[in-house]
Structure formats: structure tokens, C-alpha cells
Design an enzyme around this catalytic site. Structure first.
Site, PDB file in Angstrom:
ATOM      1  CE  LYS A   1     -15.822  18.933  -6.532  1.00 39.77           C
ATOM      2  NZ  LYS A   1     -16.112  18.654  -7.946  1.00 39.77           N
TER       3      LYS A   1
ATOM      4  CD  GLU B   1      -7.903   4.459 -11.757  1.00 42.27           C
ATOM      5  OE1 GLU B   1      -6.796   4.499 -12.353  1.00 42.27           O
ATOM      6  OE2 GLU B   1      -8.971   4.766 -12.288  1.00 42.27           O
TER       7      GLU B   1
ATOM      8  CB  CYS C   1      -7.789   5.650 -16.271  1.00 38.45           C
ATOM      9  SG  CYS C   1      -9.019   6.600 -15.447  1.00 38.45           S
TER      10      CYS C   1
ATOM     11  CD  GLU D   1      -4.033   9.850 -18.102  1.00 34.92           C
ATOM     12  OE1 GLU D   1      -3.956  10.659 -17.164  1.00 34.92           O
ATOM     13  OE2 GLU D   1      -4.642   8.765 -18.030  1.00 34.92           O
TER      14      GLU D   1
HETATM   15  C1  UN1 Z   1     -11.337   4.078 -17.006  1.00 35.44           C
HETATM   16  O1  UN1 Z   1     -10.502   3.552 -17.722  1.00 35.44           O
HETATM   17  O2  UN1 Z   1     -11.306   5.293 -16.797  1.00 35.44           O
HETATM   18  O3  UN1 Z   1     -12.251  -1.060 -18.064  1.00 35.44           O
HETATM   19  C2  UN1 Z   1     -12.424   3.248 -16.397  1.00 35.44           C
HETATM   20  C3  UN1 Z   1     -13.024  -0.306 -18.644  1.00 35.44           C
HETATM   21  C4  UN1 Z   1     -14.219   0.228 -17.891  1.00 35.44           C
HETATM   22  C5  UN1 Z   1     -13.793   1.200 -16.842  1.00 35.44           C
HETATM   23  C6  UN1 Z   1     -12.754   2.146 -17.330  1.00 35.44           C
HETATM   24  N1  UN1 Z   1     -14.927  -0.864 -17.323  1.00 35.44           N
HETATM   25  O4  UN1 Z   1     -12.852  -0.005 -19.791  1.00 35.44           O
END
Ligand code: UN1
Length: 516
Positions: free
Chosen positions: A195, A270, A304, A404
Site C-alpha cells: 500500500k 521506520e 527522514c 520533525e
Molecule cells: C530517508 O531519509 O527518508 O540515506 C531515506 C539516504 C537515502 C535514503 C533516505 N539513501 O539519504
């Protein structure tokens, strides 16, 4: 392995909106493209220009979730028995197709998600890397053999798939993150209901098309689009779903994890981050400023792992501010298809508003708005463009330094010492990615110990994880699981311990001890 499934998704429609032809795309369940039970759809919009509709997608309900889960459950026994190296061949083929279509997929991604074209290529590349890595797992999926305490007895532990797994994926890495979950889940022998985020269904659908072309059998991968909350919870609640893997906000993750806890389902989360780059007094300021621009404003801060705090030793604070500001001023904001653009739009109008609210919050809290802060008007108004924004003289406990924001906003925080930098870096509820710029090798190693996060960078920004290492965070960022690398397999397998006694007599563990 061959599939009779149709490789073409959905049907074609002509819009009356002056955009030419806009396609309607369906769910993919049990090897067939099919409309939502109640026929409803929703549009996916281009964040650089909300007047452009990327496509219409099935707005699914619980009935569609049920169909998809049942199809996955039906396909599970056969997929589980398919030897892992054969399962892996499909991933290898998918890697090949992803390579061939990298440019096409990257262009679709820029239009649907907004990130700049170079980064969109990187997103697809990450899925290629993951497909190749996980294809290799098809010939490993290592268990272990341990010595038995008894003679003529064999002891081993093997990995077995969990069953039907529900994958709930975000919009910020709309091909990479589905691949982080999908490929390890499949190679481990699970069947899947995917999804994707409602902002980026087309990117995920393109990945599904590739899997079909690569030969995924009907029912092994099911794809449903629609409203996140309702469908996500329907997946969680469904008794045939044995595990959930979700990337999203801490708020949603906690809700899902709580319910999975009650139902005794496997859940890997996550979630949020409040990542920081620490620039020490012996750090290379030029390098750190370059890293900070990339860490804070890459993907318009919608990672993130984005560097939303920059913690700077007081001895280098003014110098860093100046160098950083000059670099940020040089960033061009606009459509990600323009190769000169460094910062694209944010995902949608509601995110845009929420990001801008933090600009107000920061000012009210007394932080100094050093640069940016505005939503773009004029020519770019139909898009979701927010200026790269820097706050200076931020106190570690301000909301803009704790929550955040998920947009192109970063906070400069001056500190007096290494110890204070560590305290501030660790001083949030999150623990995803922390970084330190220092030329002192002892201090670098000390920081590797002292920084409390799932990912640590030295002399590099907070973004840029590679797929062969675990990805995930401590504290409220997750619940102890890790994606990517070998650890991804842990999310999607159960351990089965097996003892084979070939002595022909009853042997009692812990009781039949060797004679003294
Ligand atoms: C994310 O931060 O949402 O490490 C993923 C990175 C990418 C993945 C990020 N390879 O910047």
C-alpha cells in the site's frame, strides 16, 4: 517462472480538464488489474504544478484490502516452497528492468513527487542496488548450525517466511523505500500486499509493473491504493496479515505498532527523525557547509534523515554561518526537471502549510530567521514551493529544534564544547542520523560512541545511506528493527530451530550429562 498476468495497468481515459489524456490506474490483485470494489478513484497531482494530474488511482476500501490479503494468503504456500534462488531470479530480472527504465522512472518520479532529477535517478538506483543485493540473498538466507551438547545429534536454526506481510510505504522515496521492503520480503518467501502513499501511487505502480514483467506469480505481490489511515488499519486488523512494515510519521507508526502489539503481529517501524550535523572547532568548515546544504535541502528537506539541525562550535559559528548562507543563496528553487534546480517543491499544499507554520513558530520562539521563510507566490504558486529556510541562534529546546518539520528548514545551534554538542545532538526524542565534522581522529571515534542514533556519519552529512548497511534509528524513530542490509531479512523471517537425533536412543538435554 511465467505469469499470465496482464502487464498493462489500468485503462485509458480522456480528461475534460485540458490536460490531454489522463490515465486511470487500478489495483493489482491476484494477478489482475482491477478497480476498487466501489469504483472510486482519487487523483495524484504534480507538486510542481497542482493543476497537472498525474493519474487517477483506485480509492480502495476494506473490501479491496480483504481481496488483496486473501489473494496473498492463497499464493503463500506455493511461494514459500519455491526455492529461494528461484525467487531471487525474479529480483535479478527486476534489477535489469529497473536499469533499462531508470531515466523513464526518474522522470515520472520528478513529476509525481517533485524531487530533482539527479535525486530521482538516485532513488531508482537505490532500488536497483536493493534488488541486486536481495537477489544475492536468494543463495544465502543464512541460518546457523550449532554443536549439540549430545552425541549423534544435529542442531541448526533456519529462517522461514512469516506469511502475508503488509507494506505501507511513504512518498519521499517512492521507489526506493517500497523496494527496501518488497525485495527482502519476497526473497524470504513471504507474499505481499503493498500500500503506497497516496501522494505517489504511480511510482509504486511502475515498480509493480516491473515485478510483473520480471515474472512474479499471481497473488505473490498485490498492490492497492487509497486513503492511508483507513486502509493501513484494515491491513493491520486483517487476521491473515502476519506482519506489517511501515515507514511514516511517529504518530501513525505508534498507532499501528500499538495495535500490532495487541494482535501479536510482527511490526517494523521506520519513523521520524530530528537529525543533526555537528561542526566542531577543528572541523573543515567549507566541507561541512557543503554537506549541510545537501543534508538540509536535498529532497527539499523531505528525508527522514534530513539535517534539520546544525550544531556548531562557537569558535566557528560566525564563519560557518557566512559560508553556509552564501551556498544556500546560490540554490535555485523550481521544477525538478530543470537540471540547474537544487531544491524542488514539497509534496503537497498541506505539507507546505505545515512547514510554513514552523517558520512562524520559530520566529515566535525567538529564533533569528536568517534566510528564506516564505511560500513562493507568482509564477510558481500553482506548485508547492517553499524557500530554503535557515534559522540562526536557535536554542536546543525550541520546537523548531525538537520536532520533525520535513521540509527545507534547518536550525543553526551554537554550542561551547564537544560535550555540549553531543548533549544537544542526542537531546531529542529521535535517534535516526547524526553526523560530526572533525579533523581529530580521537574525537571522531569518541563521537561514534557518544552519538545515540542508528546511523552516524563522520565528515559527511546525515543523508546518504547505502543499502548494504542497516537503516533505522533508536528511541522514537523506530522499534528496534532495521531495514536494508542483512538485517532487512530479520524483519521478514521467523527462526525455526531444528534438532535431529540420529543416535537411535532417547537422549535428554540438560539431564544426560557427561560422566565425571
Ligand atoms: C530517508 O531519509 O527518508 O540515506 C531515506 C539516504 C537515502 C535514503 C533516505 N539513501 O539519504
Amino acid at each position: 517462472m511465467s505469469s499470465t498476468a496482464s502487464k498493462i495497468s489500468g485503462d485509458k481515459k480522456t480528461s475534460s480538464g485540458g490536460n490531454g489524456s489522463i490515465r486511470t490506474y487500478d489495483n493489482y490483485i491476484d494477478g489482475k488489474w482491477q478497480k476498487a470494489e466501489d469504483g472510486k478513484t482519487f487523483p495524484s497531482l504534480n507538486p510542481a504544478n497542482n493543476n497537472e494530474i498525474i493519474g487517477h488511482f483506485a480509492s480502495s476500501s476494506e473490501a479491496d484490502v480483504d481481496k488483496a490479503v486473501k489473494a496473498a494468503a492463497k499464493a503463500f504456500p506455493e511461494w514459500k516452497k519455491t526455492p529461494a534462488p528461484h525467487r531471487a531470479e525474479i529480483l535479478l530480472k527486476a534489477a535489469q528492468l529497473l536499469k533499462e527504465r531508470k531515466e523513464e522512472l526518474a522522470t515520472i518520479m520528478v513529476k509525481e513527487m517533485g524531487k530533482v532529477i539527479k535525486e530521482a535517478r538516485g532513488d531508482v538506483q537505490e532500488a536497483i542496488d536493493m534488488a541486486e543485493y536481495m537477489a544475492g540473498e536468494g543463495r544465502r538466507l543464512f541460518g546457523h548450525v550449532a554443536p549439540s551438547e549430545l552425541r549423534e545429534k544435529f542442531a541448526m536454526a533456519v529462517r522461514v517466511p512469516i506469511g502475508v506481510v503488509g507494506l505501507i510505504t511513504p512518498w519521499n522515496f517512492p521507489i526506493a523505500i517500497p523496494s527496501w521492503k518488497l525485495f527482502p520480503a519476497l526473497v524470504s518467501g513471504n507474499t505481499v500486499v503493498l500500500k503506497p502513499a497516496s501522494d505517489t501511487p504511480l511510482c509504486a505502480l511502475k515498480l509493480v509493473e516491473i515485478m510483473i514483467e520480471a515474472g512474479i506469480p499471481p497473488g505473490v505481490l498485490n498492490f492497492i491504493t487509497g486513503p492511508g489511515g483507513k486502509m493501513g488499519m484494515a491491513l493491520v486488523e486483517h487476521p491473515l496479515v502476519k506482519a506489517i512494515s511501515i515507514t511514516g510519521s511517529t504518530e501513525v507508526g505508534k498507532k499501528v505498532a500499538g495495535r500490532c502489539g495487541e494482535l501479536m503481529k510482527r511490526i517494523s517501524c521506520e519513523l521520524g527523525g530530528k537529525n543533526a550535523i555537528c561542526v566542531m572547532d577543528d572541523g573543515d568548515v567549507e566541507l561541512a557547509a557543503e554537506g549541510a546544504v545537501w543534508g538540509a535541502f536535498g529532497t527539499a528537506g523531505q528525508r527522514c534523515t534530513a539535517a534539520s539541525r546544525i550544531i556548531i562550535h562557537k569558535n566557528r559559528y560566525e564563519e560557518f554561518k557566512e559560508v553556509f548562507l552564501a551556498k544556500v543563496k546560490a540554490l535555485k528553487l523550481g521544477s525538478g526537471l530543470d537540471p540547474k534546480v537544487g531544491v524542488g517543491p514539497v509534496i503537497n499544499k498541506s505539507q507546505l502549510k505545515s512547514i510554513n507554520e514552523y517558520v512562524e513558530i520559530g520566529q515566535k520562539e525567538g529564533a533569528k530567521l536568517l534566510y528564506g521563510g516564505k511560500i513562493l507566490a507568482g509564477e510558481l504558486e500553482s506548485g508547492c514551493f517553499h524557500e530554503p529556510t535557515i534559522f540562526a541562534d536557535v536554542k536546543p529546546n525550541m520546537r523548531i529544534a525538537q520536532e520533525e518539520i520535513f521540509g527545507p528548514v534547518t536550525a543553526l545551534i551554537p554550542v561551547n564544547s564537544y560535550a555540549e554538542a553531543i548533549e544537544v545532538a542526542n537531546g531529542t526524542q529521535f535517534g535516526l542520523s547524526l553526523s560530526m565534522y572533525t579533523q581529530n581522529v580521537n574525537q571522531a571515534f569518541r563521537a561514534m560512541d557518544d552519538l545515540e542514533s542508528g546511523i552516524v556519519y563522520i565528515n559527511a552529512p546525515t543523508i546518504g545511506a547505502e543499502i548494504q548497511l542497516p537503516f533505522g534509528g533508536t528511541k522514537q524513530t523506530g522499534n528496534g528493527h532495521r531495514e536494508a542490509g542483512i538485517t532487512a531479512i530479520d524483519q521478514f523471517t521467523e527462526w525455526k530451530s531444528i534438532y535431529v537425533d540420529y543416535s537411535g536412543r532417547l537422549q535428554r538435554a540438560q539431564i544426560d550429562l557427561p560422566a565425571k
